[in-house]
Write a protein that holds these residues in place. Sequence first.
Motif, PDB file in Angstrom:
ATOM      1  N   HIS A  90      16.690 -21.334   8.243  1.00 59.70           N
ATOM      2  CA  HIS A  90      17.007 -21.159   6.820  1.00 59.70           C
ATOM      3  C   HIS A  90      16.328 -19.629   6.427  1.00 59.70           C
ATOM      4  O   HIS A  90      16.511 -20.299   4.842  1.00 59.70           O
ATOM      5  N   GLY A  91      15.594 -18.863   6.774  1.00 56.14           N
ATOM      6  CA  GLY A  91      14.980 -17.984   6.582  1.00 56.14           C
ATOM      7  C   GLY A  91      14.072 -17.751   5.645  1.00 56.14           C
ATOM      8  O   GLY A  91      13.680 -17.047   4.678  1.00 56.14           O
ATOM      9  N   THR A  92      13.154 -18.975   5.724  1.00 54.13           N
ATOM     10  CA  THR A  92      12.144 -19.396   4.761  1.00 54.13           C
ATOM     11  C   THR A  92      11.027 -18.561   4.518  1.00 54.13           C
ATOM     12  O   THR A  92      11.022 -18.284   6.389  1.00 54.13           O
ATOM     13  N   ALA A  93      10.335 -17.678   3.845  1.00 55.24           N
ATOM     14  CA  ALA A  93       9.052 -16.632   4.198  1.00 55.24           C
ATOM     15  C   ALA A  93       8.107 -18.193   5.156  1.00 55.24           C
ATOM     16  O   ALA A  93       7.827 -18.581   4.436  1.00 55.24           O
ATOM     17  N   VAL A  94       7.463 -17.855   6.083  1.00 59.82           N
ATOM     18  CA  VAL A  94       5.884 -17.685   6.476  1.00 59.82           C
ATOM     19  C   VAL A  94       5.333 -17.389   5.676  1.00 59.82           C
ATOM     20  O   VAL A  94       4.791 -16.086   5.928  1.00 59.82           O
ATOM     21  N   GLN A  95       4.519 -17.900   5.607  1.00 58.66           N
ATOM     22  CA  GLN A  95       3.252 -18.362   4.395  1.00 58.66           C
ATOM     23  C   GLN A  95       1.784 -17.491   5.212  1.00 58.66           C
ATOM     24  O   GLN A  95       1.361 -17.176   4.176  1.00 58.66           O
ATOM     25  N   SER A  96       2.318 -17.569   5.891  1.00 55.74           N
ATOM     26  CA  SER A  96       0.694 -17.075   6.516  1.00 55.74           C
ATOM     27  C   SER A  96       1.070 -16.289   8.079  1.00 55.74           C
ATOM     28  O   SER A  96       2.049 -16.648   8.752  1.00 55.74           O
ATOM     29  N   GLY A  97       0.322 -15.285   8.276  1.00 53.36           N
ATOM     30  CA  GLY A  97       0.341 -14.441   9.108  1.00 53.36           C
ATOM     31  C   GLY A  97      -0.509 -15.269  10.418  1.00 53.36           C
ATOM     32  O   GLY A  97      -1.467 -14.623  11.506  1.00 53.36           O
ATOM     33  N   TYR A  98       0.004 -16.278  11.640  1.00 51.80           N
ATOM     34  CA  TYR A  98      -0.052 -17.147  12.224  1.00 51.80           C
ATOM     35  C   TYR A  98      -0.249 -15.855  13.662  1.00 51.80           C
ATOM     36  O   TYR A  98      -1.292 -16.500  14.211  1.00 51.80           O
TER      37      TYR A  98
END
Length: 550
Positions: A90-98
């Motif tokens: 869905h193109g949702t931003a990843v909220q943590s730099g895993y």
Amino acid sequence: MTPTQHGSQTLAPLPAQVGDRHAPADHLPKAPTVAWSSAGCRRRTWVSRTVLLTILAFQATLSLRLSNTAFQDEALYLTAGHAELSHLLHGTAVQSGYAAYFSGSPRLYPVLAAVVDSQFGLSGARMLSLFFMLGTTALLYSFTRRLFSERAGLAAAGLFSVVQSTIVMGHFATYDAPAVFLLASATWIVVRTAGMPAPRVLLAAPVAVLAVGVKYAAGLYLPTIVALALLTALPHRRGSAFVRSLLLGLGMSALLVLGMYGTDLSAGVRQTTTSREHGSDSAVFLLEQSIAWGGLLFLAAVAGAVSYARRHRLHESPLAPGFSGPGRVQRSLLGALMCATALLAPAYQMHLGTVVALFKHVGFGLLFAAPMAGVGLTRLVGAHFRHTHLGIALWSATLCIGMPQADWRFTSWPDSLTLIRTISSHVDRKGHYLSSTPEVPVYYLRDKTTHRQWQSVFGMEYRDGHGARHTGADAYREAVRNGDFDLVVLDGFTNPRVNGVITDALKGNPHYRLLAVLPFHSASNDVRDHLMRSAPSVEHTGRYRVWLKR
């Protein structure tokens, strides 16, 4: 020959027997050391498969016995997988730099596990790990059978299936099970293509490199796979064996370089593997742990390597026609390589001075030592199963050590079910929360909250209302005093120093009220308490304390 008179009857002599002129009548011919025949190949194959399926079923039973709510590592990887999956779909931003701090690519195993978790929950993700570990044991049997014999393959699989690492990784939703499976697959390809043209070995390169992508620590075992490419090919194709090994090494190197520079994983590799922060655990303590978790299998492997170096075939299946087998030097090198590989993880973690994840990493090395342990067990039993009781004793001892260790491992963290039920109605997407293990509530409440809303007890920076910057314990103290968190959850034993600072700041604090005190039971959290024990540690009673902002 004159008949013998007996009364009125005449008794005829028995027919002449082969060997009557050369040996006494009660002589038994010497039994051959090899009792295999080509006529029994089909029956032998089905018997071997039946025994292997029994081993796999028993391994699955040992893993499925283990039960607890999500461990913080499982919760973190599954949460990351859902975030990455949402980003891909869905193109949702990843909220943590895993990628900056994960010990494997967050876009490989976590995404696969999240797909399974979406349909079947945590149990499904753990079953995925079981699938990988059962596949690892089956591949171990297969390449050990090709290296040595069916009996050695079954013995190796039987020993490997009951050590702690195998049992736990088979019901643990982390990177480890797929990484071990991929290493086993690459090894199988190397052994399977030993007699084929040299370029065929390149089939193992992408599989081995994928194992490194899944978990960076798997890179420690790539040199072993390259060396196996050489040693397994020497008896078949002496001229091209070195070319084969060189091709595999170059292929792996090229793919690793492409992977490192074509992605953003370099920081994660440095932080979690090559430049990992050193701990304070002593080398003696880590050696003791390694012996406790894999020493018996390693001892059997050393015995097997010594026996194999001295004598190629003792009571294994016969050699293929026209194949003389490896010489003594090659046999010695093969045994030394496979045994030494089991020491890589303990040695590296002694260098780092940390016991974290050692119980799993030991299992990576045992995968390579297990074939020699299989040889050791079969030669302990002897030809024609002469000393079966010794083999049963070795396997039983390995089981009796591994099973309680696995049980303890799964009871070493508290059941969080009651906690999640308690805080569920107090969590939303607007709040700011503090927890000893935030990964667990983030996983279970991912429909209500995100990882960025939670603060752990392992490092914090905070700016107060006057713009002053606070770090470390002082940051927690000031944030709690100012009522910065909407919910605080402490378990009492995770990072005790910071736990004490936060608890002191909560005492008499007008911003918070104590919402609940939730008792839990777990095994002692200190692995030293469990060292070399044959039963789980004494049960530890603790309490979750939950504070809610007024």
